[in-house]
Structure formats: C-alpha cells, structure tokens
Motif scaffolding. Structure first.
Motif, PDB file in Angstrom:
ATOM      1  N   LYS A   1       0.836  -1.191   0.000  1.00 16.87           N
ATOM      2  CA  LYS A   1       0.000   0.000   0.000  1.00 16.87           C
ATOM      3  C   LYS A   1       0.876   1.249   0.000  1.00 16.87           C
TER       4      LYS A   1
ATOM      5  N   SER B   1      -3.043  -2.308  -2.205  1.00 16.60           N
ATOM      6  CA  SER B   1      -4.107  -2.301  -1.206  1.00 16.60           C
ATOM      7  C   SER B   1      -4.692  -0.895  -1.083  1.00 16.60           C
TER       8      SER B   1
ATOM      9  N   THR C   1      -8.065   0.689   0.779  1.00 17.92           N
ATOM     10  CA  THR C   1      -9.187   0.360   1.650  1.00 17.92           C
ATOM     11  C   THR C   1     -10.309   1.389   1.571  1.00 17.92           C
TER      12      THR C   1
ATOM     13  N   MET D   1      -6.598  -4.714  -3.918  1.00 23.23           N
ATOM     14  CA  MET D   1      -7.255  -5.400  -2.811  1.00 23.23           C
ATOM     15  C   MET D   1      -7.954  -4.370  -1.939  1.00 23.23           C
TER      16      MET D   1
END
Length: 355
Positions: free
Chosen positions: A166, A191, A193, A230
């Motif tokens: 990330k 990543s 989120t 992700m």
C-alpha cells in the motif's frame, strides 16, 4: 478515556500471550511523567536486525491465494489497525499493539537466502508472494533497499513473483518491474481500503495517501505491469459504502481486477481494535463492533477456513453481491494471466543455460 493519539494505529500495548509476566503503567508514574514534561515511553521507531535461516515460507492456509510467501520485514510502521500480522509479533516477544509498528525487525540476509533457494536444484518454480504478512515497501525500505535487491534476484533467475503493498515506493523499482513484466514474471496488488483521506489517516496512519496509491495503479498499468487492487478489509460502517465508487475508480486507472476480505479481529487484534474504535470513532464504536460480530456468528473473529475471510449473514451477502455487480459493471472481462514458471529452470545458475 484517553484521547486518540494521531500518527499511530494501535493506541495501546497489550500483554503478550506467550510471556509469563506482563506490566502496566501505574497512575503515579504517568502523573510524574506529565509533571516533568516527559513521555512515559519512547515513541520512536526501532530497527532490529535479524538473520533467519530461511526466507521463503510455505503457506498452508487453503484460503489465502498463495503457496509461498517472503517477508523481508517483521512488524510494520504503516500501523494499520486491523492488520492480521500483528499477532505474529508476539512470537518475537513483543506486543501486537504499539510494538508491532514501532519495533521493526529487518531480515538482513534475505537476499542471500532467496538466491540460495532459487539456485537450489530441488526447487521448482512457483510464484512467491512478497509481503504475504507485512509490507515490503514500508518506510525503512527507502533506505535499506532489501526489496529492490530481492526483485533483482527474481529477475536474475527469471522467477515469478507477486507483490502486495500500500506504498507508492513500489514505483522506485519500475525499471526492474518492467523487465520482469516483459516475461510475465510479476503481478502487483495495491491495497486501497478507502477513497477518503480522513478514513485512511485513522485506519492506516503511515501509509501512502489515497491519491498516491491511485496514481501508482495508473503508472504501473501504463508501464505494462499487471496490477490489481485489494479492498481489504471491508469494515462495517467505516468503508463498506465505498465499494462501487472504489471499483469504478481503479478500473479507470487500469486495474485488472479487485479482491476483498471482510475484517476479522483474531487473536490480540480484537482488544487492540476495540480500544482503537472507541477512541477514534466513539459515536460509531458500538455499531461497528456489533456489525462485525453479526458477520462472524456473534464473535469478532471466525477462524474457519473458507468462511473467515468473507463472513456470513446478510451483511456479508450484500458485500459479495456489490463486488459481483461492480466487477461486471466496471471491470468486464479483464483478467491477468498466470505467471510464467517456465523460464526459471534455464536460469538456475544465474545465467541462461546454452545447452
């Protein structure tokens, strides 16, 4: 209740379950520190060198999507509050709380160990995922360049590698990644989120900003490097409303796919997360915790393979359906090819065999 401490994820150091003794800060000690203008603890990051015997780990869990992983660092300064890797810090004698993001173990001989593995006559090429546990591009990597040298080793032996990060620091190694991608030897997962910076700051306080991560996806894609995203984890009442806009955004940046997990607070993370959410989001804390329990059958965690990552119940089903719709709507038939495992045997000695 203590005030929320900005700049770190965990707000507490909880007792290590493997240690016989534990300690706590007494009020008289804390009052003395406050009167003297001192911090009760050193909040600086400590770098601790280690020299393990092996570096490539066989993954036995059937639901994580990898068979082998490699982690050059243990502990992670990014400080993501939900990180499942926090529990592994207890095996080193530290707390899964603040220690996890302040005491970083560096595997100094990682490159030599990888070269030994890849040159072994008995090793058969299979994708190795860098950062299956902790981020290989956390801040200390900028100075140490262990991950960069690992990538050079994968390229030298023409061995397939996956990466999860990330941090936009991955773009520093664009030159090596392009060479690996030319032979279909690399796939990267970024990543992301949330699309909201204020959410990112409290969930993942020392990570790259959201604009930088989106730009990283775009840059990798524009340079022919297969990249997916992700969205992990999905946390009820914190980021679950962002599924559709996030998938739309990453699709526009060139991502080939998107994956997700639903938060599970296993081991020590349950106590750490509960303390965090009551300090960071006090008005929502009860709702968040109760919804997590509903996903996992009344508990903050479910350890059953095949269920633990996705959860059960109405909320879990809604998330699953949203991703299904988002993939169809924004990603269409995009996909990434399996990584190339055929070249490595020719490069076992570090150079291509002529005969």
């Amino acid at each position: 209740m203590e005030e929320f401490q900005k700049g770190r994820g965990a707000q507490i150091n909880i007792s290590n379950r493997f240690l016989e003794n534990s300690h706590e800060d007494r009020d008289d000690f804390l009052n003395y520190c406050a009167a003297e203008g001192d911090e009760p603890h050193d909040t600086r990051t400590s770098i601790i060198e280690t020299f393990p015997k092996t570096i490539v780990n066989k993954v036995t869990s059937p639901d994580v999507g990898m068979n082998f992983s490699l982690n050059p660092y243990q502990g992670c300064e990014h400080g993501c509050i939900y990180c499942y890797a926090r529990n592994s810090h207890e095996y080193w004698g530290f707390s899964a709380g603040k220690d996890f993001e302040q005491k970083i173990l560096v595997k100094r001989n990682a490159v030599a160990l990888l070269e030994k593995k890849l040159s072994s006559k008995s090793w058969k090429a299979e994708p190795i995922v860098v950062s299956g546990n902790t981020d290989c591009y956390q801040p200390v990597e900028k100075k140490l360049e262990i991950t960069r040298n690992l990538l050079k080793t994968f390229l030298k032996y023409r061995h397939p590698v996956g990466m999860i990060t990330k941090n936009s620091l991955v773009l520093r190694d664009l030159d090596i990644l392009k060479e690996l991608a030319a032979d279909n030897l690399v796939h990267i997962n970024i990543s992301i989120t949330s699309l909201q910076e204020h959410t990112r700051r409290i969930l993942e306080p020392r990570t790259a900003s959201i604009p930088k991560r989106l730009k990283t996806v775009e840059t990798l894609s524009n340079n022919g490097i297969p990249v997916s995203v992700m969205m992990a984890p999905i946390i009820p009442s914190i980021n679950n409303h962002e599924i559709m806009p996030l998938v739309k955004e990453i699709a526009e940046r060139g991502a080939l796919g998107v994956g997700y997990t639903i938060v599970r607070l296993n081991g020590a993370i349950g106590e750490i997360f509960t303390d965090w959410v009551r300090k960071a989001l006090p008005e929502r804390a009860d709702k968040v915790l109760h919804q997590i329990e509903q996903i996992h059958g009344g508990s903050l965690n479910d350890s059953r393979f095949g269920v633990r990552m996705k959860g059960e119940g109405e909320f879990a089903d809604q998330v699953k359906q949203q991703f299904k719709i988002a993939r169809k709507l924004y990603l269409g038939d995009r996909s990434s090819k399996p990584l190339n495992c055929e070249l490595h045997e020719q490069y076992k000695t570090g150079q291509m065999k002529l005969f």
